[in-house]
Design a protein around this motif. Structure first.
Motif, PDB file in Angstrom:
ATOM      1  N   GLN A 217       0.808  -1.223   0.000  1.00 20.81           N
ATOM      2  CA  GLN A 217       0.000   0.000   0.000  1.00 20.81           C
ATOM      3  C   GLN A 217       0.846   1.281   0.000  1.00 20.81           C
ATOM      4  OE1 GLN A 217      -3.504   0.235  -0.445  1.00 20.81           O
ATOM      5  NE2 GLN A 217      -2.965  -1.838  -1.093  1.00 20.81           N
ATOM      6  N   ALA A 218       1.836   1.302  -0.870  1.00 19.55           N
ATOM      7  CA  ALA A 218       2.625   2.525  -1.069  1.00 19.55           C
ATOM      8  C   ALA A 218       1.904   3.379  -2.112  1.00 19.55           C
ATOM      9  CB  ALA A 218       4.020   2.157  -1.558  1.00 19.55           C
ATOM     10  N   GLU A 219       2.243   4.659  -2.156  1.00 13.05           N
ATOM     11  CA  GLU A 219       1.680   5.502  -3.217  1.00 13.05           C
ATOM     12  C   GLU A 219       2.796   5.864  -4.184  1.00 13.05           C
ATOM     13  OE1 GLU A 219      -1.750   8.515  -2.993  1.00 13.05           O
ATOM     14  OE2 GLU A 219       0.061   9.747  -2.811  1.00 13.05           O
ATOM     15  N   LEU A 220       2.526   5.595  -5.443  1.00 16.49           N
ATOM     16  CA  LEU A 220       3.516   5.829  -6.491  1.00 16.49           C
ATOM     17  C   LEU A 220       3.063   7.037  -7.298  1.00 16.49           C
ATOM     18  CD1 LEU A 220       5.823   3.842  -6.761  1.00 16.49           C
ATOM     19  CD2 LEU A 220       4.640   2.792  -8.665  1.00 16.49           C
ATOM     20  N   SER A 221       3.952   8.005  -7.490  1.00 20.76           N
ATOM     21  CA  SER A 221       3.594   9.203  -8.249  1.00 20.76           C
ATOM     22  C   SER A 221       4.471   9.344  -9.480  1.00 20.76           C
ATOM     23  CB  SER A 221       3.760  10.458  -7.371  1.00 20.76           C
ATOM     24  OG  SER A 221       2.916  10.375  -6.244  1.00 20.76           O
ATOM     25  N   PHE A 275       4.238   5.944   3.288  1.00 27.68           N
ATOM     26  CA  PHE A 275       3.220   6.259   4.311  1.00 27.68           C
ATOM     27  C   PHE A 275       2.189   7.231   3.744  1.00 27.68           C
ATOM     28  CE2 PHE A 275       7.058   5.028   6.601  1.00 27.68           C
ATOM     29  CZ  PHE A 275       6.570   4.157   7.562  1.00 27.68           C
ATOM     30  N   PRO A 276       1.409   6.804   2.731  1.00 28.87           N
ATOM     31  CA  PRO A 276       0.497   7.741   2.067  1.00 28.87           C
ATOM     32  C   PRO A 276      -0.615   8.306   2.949  1.00 28.87           C
ATOM     33  CG  PRO A 276       0.154   5.500   1.264  1.00 28.87           C
ATOM     34  CD  PRO A 276       1.359   5.460   2.140  1.00 28.87           C
ATOM     35  N   ASP A 277      -0.889   7.636   4.071  1.00 28.32           N
ATOM     36  CA  ASP A 277      -1.992   8.102   4.916  1.00 28.32           C
ATOM     37  C   ASP A 277      -1.559   9.075   6.018  1.00 28.32           C
ATOM     38  OD1 ASP A 277      -3.698   6.523   3.404  1.00 28.32           O
ATOM     39  OD2 ASP A 277      -3.368   4.776   4.683  1.00 28.32           O
TER      40      ASP A 277
END
Length: 418
Positions: A217-221, A275-277
């Motif tokens: 659950q990582a955020e990739l940009s 830590f996207p949250d």
């Protein structure tokens, strides 16, 4: 023997088109160049076959970034709920998993393929396998005949092209349909890989430092050269020997491909947020407090379990913090740098694996030349298209197969009306 409808391609869209046309009482011939039908279906969803997705229609359209809006008309006629009813009517019990994904209760893609094949056979569809098509002939602006590579000529009033794109070629998708579409006057938009792993020449990738490491659950940009966000996707990912892969990566891949082309760039910047949250300040305070509470303990031990150990050790090195240093000896500046890397670890990427290695083909037969309610060609009477040969593509998660089944059903139903 004369057939009312000839379907070329025995994948998800072709099988659905055959069933739809035959259920209208038409004589249908299904031709495939391979030995077995439904090969792509049999390997979909990791061999479990993600038959559709139960999200609301508007959400499904959002998950089809490749011209999803074109499908609003189609979904008003046949949609994901109809797909569910169709398979349950064939005796395939379905279950809903995370994010609306629908799977057979048996977890066997083979059951889905077998039920579809049984359905088309019970409807009297004639099946020819190992029958590669050479071309489709047209006369007086309408379909005339299908010619096989062995010279067999099949007169046809309606032909449905359901041969897929150029991805996963071992299932038979090798781009054959584009030439037949062009011959009928259709435009083929530029083809490119989507839902495909991303490549990078970063030193840590080349040295395989993180190879095999997964982040949950990582955020990739994806960023443009001016530092503006193009797209961000949250999900699992994995570091590989050539770059990065996993669900979040596959969803980001088309934006990398398009950005490299648009900006004529050799590399495009991405970043990983572990830590996207949480925002950066919250994260900094949390880490700072953990160190304050255990000032005599090595930072790598204080933060154990906070992040995958290999990734933590890697980021400590990037932030120039020795892993053995104790909490009381870590200065605030270094800690800020570490927290910043937790939130935005930069990664230069230079492309993706080839279109043949992609799960899905971007581009294809231009949808501007297709009737949205019937999948009929606007260029040639009696010609229909369905599935991945069209310039339609979605994310993984049951969206591409939904496109295949919906367009296949419409193409078959309407070809049968000719």
């Amino acid at each position: 023997m004369k057939y009312d409808v000839v379907v070329i391609g025995g994948g998800p869209s072709g099988l659905m088109a055959s069933a739809a046309a035959a259920s209208k009482g038409r004589k249908v011939l299904l031709i495939d160049k391979g030995e077995k039908l439904g090969r792509k279906l049999a390997i979909s969803g990791g061999g479990r076959c993600n038959v559709t997705n139960r999200l609301p229609i508007d959400e499904i359209i959002k998950h089809i970034p490749g011209n999803g809006r074109f499908l609003y008309s189609a979904f008003s006629i046949f949609n994901n709920e109809n797909i569910i009813s169709f398979f349950e009517g064939l005796g395939i019990a379905l279950k809903e998993e995370d994010n609306g994904r629908m799977f057979p209760v048996s977890n066997k893609a083979g059951d889905v393929v077998a039920a579809l094949l049984q359905k088309i056979e019970s409807l009297g569809v004639k099946i020819w396998t190992n029958a590669p098509v050479e071309t489709i002939n047209y006369a007086d602006e309408e379909v005339k005949e299908v010619v096989l590579k062995n010279g067999t000529v099949i007169p046809a009033k309606a032909v449905i092209i359901a041969v897929g794109g150029k991805s996963v070629p071992h299932t038979g998708s090798t781009g054959d349909g584009y030439a037949w579409a062009k011959k009928a006057g259709h435009t083929i938009t530029e083809l490119y890989p989507t839902e495909v792993p991303i490549t990078s020449s970063e030193p840590f990738i080349k040295s395989k430092t993180l190879q095999g490491l997964s982040l949950r659950q990582a955020e990739l940009s994806v960023w443009n050269p001016k530092g503006k966000l193009i797209k961000a996707h949250k999900g699992d990912m994995i570091f590989t020997h050539f770059g990065i892969s996993g669900p979040a990566v596959l969803r980001s891949s088309q934006y990398v491909v398009k950005a490299l082309k648009k900006f004529n760039a050799k590399t495009i910047s991405m970043s990983i947020d572990a830590f996207p949250d949480q925002n950066e300040e919250e994260l900094f305070q949390q880490v700072n407090n953990l160190l304050k509470n255990d000032p005599k303990k090595a930072i790598k031990n204080v933060l154990k379990g906070f992040l995958a150990e290999r990734y933590l050790l890697f980021l400590l090195e990037e932030a120039e913090i020795p892993p053995e240093v104790t909490g009381e000896h870590v200065n605030k500046q270094s800690l800020r740098k570490l927290t910043s890397l937790f939130k935005r670890f930069p990664l230069e990427v230079n492309g993706t694996l080839s279109i043949e290695k992609a799960f899905v083909t971007g581009g294809g037969v231009s949808i501007k030349e297709i009737e949205p309610k019937s999948m009929a060609s606007k260029k040639m009477k009696g010609l229909y298209f369905c599935g991945e040969v069209l310039d339609l593509h979605g994310y993984t998660g049951g969206f591409n197969i939904t496109v295949a089944f919906v367009t296949g059903h419409l193409a078959g139903t309407n070809a049968a009306l000719l």
